[in-house]
Design a protein around this motif. Structure first.
Motif, short mmCIF file in Angstrom:
data_model
loop_
_atom_site.label_atom_id
_atom_site.label_comp_id
_atom_site.label_asym_id
_atom_site.label_seq_id
_atom_site.Cartn_x
_atom_site.Cartn_y
_atom_site.Cartn_z
N GLN A 163 22.10 29.79 -51.51
CA GLN A 163 23.03 30.87 -50.75
C GLN A 163 22.54 32.41 -51.15
O GLN A 163 22.57 33.14 -50.13
CB GLN A 163 24.52 30.78 -51.33
N HIS A 164 21.98 32.59 -52.21
CA HIS A 164 21.51 34.06 -52.57
C HIS A 164 20.44 34.26 -51.61
O HIS A 164 20.04 35.33 -51.29
CB HIS A 164 21.43 34.07 -54.11
N ALA B 209 21.40 35.01 -48.16
CA ALA B 209 21.56 36.25 -48.04
C ALA B 209 20.64 37.31 -48.15
O ALA B 209 20.76 38.20 -47.34
CB ALA B 209 22.87 36.42 -49.07
N LEU C 126 22.32 25.17 -55.15
CA LEU C 126 23.16 25.57 -54.01
C LEU C 126 23.43 27.02 -54.09
O LEU C 126 23.37 27.78 -53.00
CB LEU C 126 24.61 24.81 -54.06
N GLN C 127 23.83 27.62 -55.40
CA GLN C 127 23.92 29.08 -55.37
C GLN C 127 22.71 29.93 -55.20
O GLN C 127 22.84 31.00 -54.72
CB GLN C 127 24.62 29.43 -56.80
#
Length: 305
Positions: free
Chosen positions: A80-81, A84, A76-77
């Protein structure tokens, strides 16, 4: 019922065995004996290996839920990265597209203006890609060796560029390699131009190996401040103009002297560079000097009165 047939043994809960102190001494002695025996004779090494082998699948099975939770969180991280980074890349791409369009327009205008002024075309030096072989072992200098030399058309004095800006200059050419003196070397110097004030000066390498760069002989009242960006001025006939050289980090205006101490950090970090670009010296691309001017410079001058 006769009394002799009754079981008079106490229940297991009330049975009295060895005392607690005796068991403590016994097991402590056994533990010390096993530790000494294992340290000196490695008597339980095979037993430990067998137990570790048997418990390894159990450990892997117990780690599965932990790895699933950690993997899901990392996924999940990372997602998101990645999103972005994609948004940032799209914004940078749009900005670069606009800058490229402006650059194309400015280039067309530059060519038109040079045509109106009857100027020759802008000089475009030949570029040769090279890879850094190793750094010189001399502790008192900062030099690199690259895998391009005289057989590849490299000349002494050729500017050496990294992705961020000017890295140094070729000072010695071999048939298959070249020696590059970095800008942070104590004997290096390069003419620079302040982008903000358009003032010319000369940047020198630091006096010691660990220091960066500095501007020397700068008047104490000169308009220079931390954050100013310096680029090549192009007046030395070696470096093309407009290449990033360094950035001002500190300015010390000494009251007892007439000069300021200006420290710089190079635009291209010399550490960790693997690939560089070697340009032909700008002076080799200039038109030849007129014969009369060359003769005037070569003629001896009469001594003054």
């Amino acid at each position: 019922m006769p009394l002799g047939t009754l079981d008079r043994t106490p229940p297991p809960f009330f049975r009295q065995g060895y005392s607690a102190l005796t068991r403590l001494v016994f097991f402590s002695s056994l533990a010390v004996f096993l530790m000494v025996a294992d340290t000196r004779f490695e008597v339980v090494q095979h037993l430990r290996a067998a137990i570790a082998t048997v418990l390894h699948p159990v450990q892997l099975a117990l780690r599965v839920p932990v790895e699933m939770v950690a993997g899901g969180r990392d996924y999940l991280q990372g997602l998101q990265h990645a999103l972005a980074a994609e948004r940032s890349a799209q914004q940078q791409l749009a900005a670069q597209a606009a800058a490229l369009a402006r650059a194309g327009q400015l280039e067309a205008e530059n060519q038109a203006l040079r045509g109106l002024l009857a100027l020759g075309p802008a000089v475009a030096p030949r570029a040769t890609a090279a890879e850094v072989l190793y750094e010189a072992a001399d502790p008192f200098s900062r030099k690199l060796f690259v895998d391009r030399g005289a057989t590849h058309g490299i000349r002494a004095g050729a500017p050496v560029l990294a992705a961020q800006g000017v890295l140094g200059q070729v000072t010695r050419v071999y048939p298959l390699a070249s020696e590059v003196t970095l800008l942070v070397d104590k004997d290096a110097a390069i003419p620079v131009l302040n982008r903000r004030t358009r003032q010319r000066s000369v940047a020198y390498g630091g006096p010691s190996r660990g220091s960066a760069m500095e501007l020397r002989f700068v008047p104490g009242n000169a308009d220079v401040m931390p954050g100013d960006e310096l680029e090549t001025s192009g007046v030395d006939g070696v470096y093309p103009p407009g290449l990033a050289v360094a950035r001002v980090t500190s300015v010390e205006r000494l009251a007892e002297g007439g000069f300021a101490r200006v420290r710089l950090v190079p635009a291209a970090a010399p550490d960790g560079v693997r690939h560089v670009l070697l340009l032909d010296p700008l002076g080799t691309l200039m038109p030849p000097r007129p014969a009369t001017e060359a003769r005037d410079d070569a003629a001896p001058r009469a001594p003054g009165p």
